[in-house]
Scaffold this active site. Structure first.
Site, mmCIF file in Angstrom:
data_model
loop_
_atom_site.group_PDB
_atom_site.id
_atom_site.type_symbol
_atom_site.label_atom_id
_atom_site.label_comp_id
_atom_site.label_asym_id
_atom_site.label_seq_id
_atom_site.Cartn_x
_atom_site.Cartn_y
_atom_site.Cartn_z
ATOM 1 N N GLU A 1 0.753 -1.229 0.059
ATOM 2 C CA GLU A 1 -0.155 0.284 -0.024
ATOM 3 C C GLU A 1 0.917 1.315 -0.054
ATOM 4 O O GLU A 1 0.493 2.064 0.856
ATOM 5 C CB GLU A 1 -1.087 -0.207 1.248
ATOM 6 C CG GLU A 1 -2.046 -1.045 1.202
ATOM 7 C CD GLU A 1 -3.024 -1.430 2.168
ATOM 8 O OE1 GLU A 1 -4.147 -1.611 1.684
ATOM 9 O OE2 GLU A 1 -2.617 -0.950 3.345
ATOM 10 N N VAL A 2 1.763 1.214 -1.019
ATOM 11 C CA VAL A 2 2.527 2.529 -0.971
ATOM 12 C C VAL A 2 1.854 3.353 -2.183
ATOM 13 O O VAL A 2 1.908 3.477 -3.392
ATOM 14 C CB VAL A 2 3.995 2.486 -1.736
ATOM 15 C CG1 VAL A 2 4.745 3.417 -1.847
ATOM 16 C CG2 VAL A 2 4.609 1.268 -0.783
#
Length: 616
Positions: free
Chosen positions: A296-297
């Site tokens: 979840e960058v």
């Protein structure tokens, strides 16, 4: 007319033939249409042909994919496609929506090796398992984010986890780690001490549980980046989630996190063991693996230093840099989450050689793994990564504010994973293991979801599904380990397990939540004397307000009594600062709503003279 009729008959026969062929294909999972990928039939049966995939955009995009679902739905309803529903109904039971204890299979869910993993046989006798999956590592994820259980409880839980079939702990410290030096300001004010961390690791080893630390090295670094001291390291100033991969000061922070986490002794024990073909380095203080996150960058390639660079290159280069640092300095292998790679071309992954540097953990917490993971991922990952891990969930996946664990939905997640892995087993070169995740918060800023002691039955059932690879056996073992007199889900809170008292308190909380919501809805919306209009104009019937005054007063008294009792129970498992947070969030909101209702009703009821209409 006759030729036309013959033509219609021929067309009808052809149509029926095509429909029948299509049904065979979809039922056996050979091909499913997907909005994100299209395959040549040959590429699915044989090798992977990347040219057959219609890839998404090559740019890294925001992925809102951690499908910790909050859409609460009935167990055997709309989350499944028709074919998936047909497969799970025999496991769930046709009518009640509750898992049957004695499941007499009415029909085979699949006429192939997938079914044998769950158990098969129309008469319920002699259930077979052909070619059970080999799963060397069975890890349980312990998430300590800002609300760790008491050390004494965790140590007792490690014993239960070991007895249930796990052989490892995926330990996520976050801000509960005793960071020192310039990182000391990022540690929780009541973090574990160094002695407590070592004691926790040693206890796990005592129960033959290998400890794999889980740290964040790219995204989800809120516990560091939220602070003014580290604000300049963010990818975007307004979002304290990701470090800028082009900022060398950020790299120094990441290296220090790694160094401090790996400064503890993860392997000093007199016993020897091996898991699969990978021998645990008992003579070394370092673990075999470290999980470096990288999920979840959401923001990458957006800051001034990165905006002219490829987002995918930035991601791959940073991950490989972290993994090489760890391998070169500590001889430890890195694991990453897979979600950021789901939008990549296979050629880009092969060219980067990322598969030589990290092992991949593919996560999905839904009841139908195929729904989130596109079909093209499996052949793509198989080409790039020699070793694959997968991750399911036993809690913390179906709603940010939940307090009760939906055991059945989490069990379906395990069963779905077993089916998918059985289907893909010929493609996966080496299945390293499974991590059963148990998230405490959805991120650093989120409130607490289900508490760990309440999730013990879900954890045991999930583990046993992987140990037995047979639902019926797993279910029976869960009831046995929980010391249940009756094998019924509805009576789990009458069993004997460490956490049952807190689980019963969750049932009481659920009652008060429902009762409070019903009272608020009734008085604020359904009835006509305590609405927004009445309050705005101070205009209502005092006699009609006696009921809400009395009811809200009674509810407040009752809930405050519950607060006192649940506080005592919570203190068995958590320190006071965790207890206070939970009570403020779960019970404080009810008290505030009821107090507001009471105060508004008393204010309106006090009036004795009213103006004539129209009211102004």
């Amino acid at each position: 007319m006759l030729p036309k009729r013959r033509l219609l008959v021929v067309l009808l026969a052809c149509t029926l033939g095509l429909l029948y062929s299509w049904s065979l294909i979809t039922t056996n999972d050979v091909f499913k249409p997907s909005s994100s990928a299209s395959f040549k039939k040959a590429s699915l049966i044989g090798g992977f042909d990347s040219s057959s995939v219609i890839h998404p955009s090559s740019s890294v995009i925001r992925l809102d994919s951690k499908e910790k679902q909050s859409d609460k739905v009935p167990l055997v309803q709309t989350l499944f496609r028709g074919d998936v529903l047909a497969r799970v109904k025999p496991v769930l039971g046709e009518t009640t929506g509750e898992f049957p204890v004695e499941n007499k299979f009415s029909r085979n869910t699949h006429e192939n090796s997938e079914t044998s993993i769950i158990g098969r046989g129309s008469d319920g006798q002699g259930q077979e398992r052909s070619n059970p999956l080999k799963i060397p590592y069975k890890l349980v994820h312990i998430d300590l984010k800002g609300a760790p259980p008491r050390l004494s409880y965790l140590k007792s839980l490690f014993k239960t986890i070991s007895e249930t079939g796990a052989n490892g702990i995926l330990l996520e410290y976050e801000d509960m780690f005793p960071f020192n030096g310039f990182l000391g300001v990022a540690a929780h004010k009541f973090h574990y001490s160094k002695e407590e961390i070592q004691d926790l690791i040693s206890t796990a080893l005592q129960y033959n549980l290998e400890v794999i630390p889980l740290i964040q090295t790219f995204g989800h670094l809120e516990f560091v980046l939220k602070l003014e001291e580290f604000r300049s390291l963010r990818e975007l100033n307004e979002f304290p989630q990701e470090v800028c991969p082009s900022n060398e000061k950020a790299w120094i922070v990441v290296m220090n996190i790694i160094d401090q986490i790996l400064s503890f002794n993860y392997g000093n024990t007199s016993s020897s063991s091996s898991i699969g073909h990978h021998h645990y380095k008992r003579g070394s203080q370092y673990p075999n693996y470290i999980h470096i996150g990288c999920d979840e960058v959401f923001h990458i390639g957006e800051c001034e230093k990165c905006k002219d660079k490829s987002g995918k290159d930035l991601f791959l280069n940073h991950v490989i840099r972290v993994a090489k640092y760890i391998k070169d300095k500590y001889r430890v292998t890195s694991i990453i989450w897979d979600d950021m790679l789901r939008k990549f071309y296979v050629e880009d992954l092969i060219k980067s050689e990322i598969g030589l540097h990290v092992e991949l953990m593919i996560w999905d917490y839904t009841e139908d793994v195929d729904r989130l993971l596109s079909p093209y991922l499996w052949p793509m990952y198989a080409q790039v990564f020699p070793n694959i891990w997968i991750a399911s969930a036993f809690k913390g996946a179906f709603g940010e504010t939940l307090h009760k664990v939906d055991i059945q939905r989490h069990a379906l997640n395990q069963l779905s994973w077993l089916r998918v892995l059985s289907r893909e087993s010929s493609r996966i070169r080496n299945l390293r293991g499974i991590a059963l995740t148990g998230w405490s918060r959805y991120d650093h800023f989120s409130v607490l979801c289900e508490l760990l002691p309440v999730a013990v039955p879900s954890l045991i059932l999930a583990l046993q599904i992987w140990v037995k690879q047979d639902y019926q056996e797993a279910l029976g073992e869960m009831f046995k380990l929980l010391q249940c007199d009756e094998m019924m889900f509805a009576k789990l809170d009458q069993c004997q397990w460490n956490g049952v008292d807190l689980s019963n308190s969750m049932n009481t909380l659920e009652f008060y939540q429902s009762a409070t919501a019903s009272l608020i809805q009734s008085q604020r919306t359904d009835k006509g004397w305590l609405t927004y209009y009445n309050l705005q104009h101070n205009y209502s019937s005092p006699w009609r307000l006696i009921e809400p005054i009395q009811q809200s007063s009674q509810y407040l008294s009752s809930i405050k009594g519950f607060e006192s009792s649940v506080r005592i129970i919570l203190r068995k498992y958590y320190e006071d600062y965790v207890v206070n947070e939970w009570i403020e969030e779960k019970i404080g909101s009810l008290v505030n709503q009821l107090q507001s209702l009471f105060d508004d009703a008393r204010s309106l009821e006090a009036r004795r003279v009213w103006q004539r209409r129209p009211i102004t």
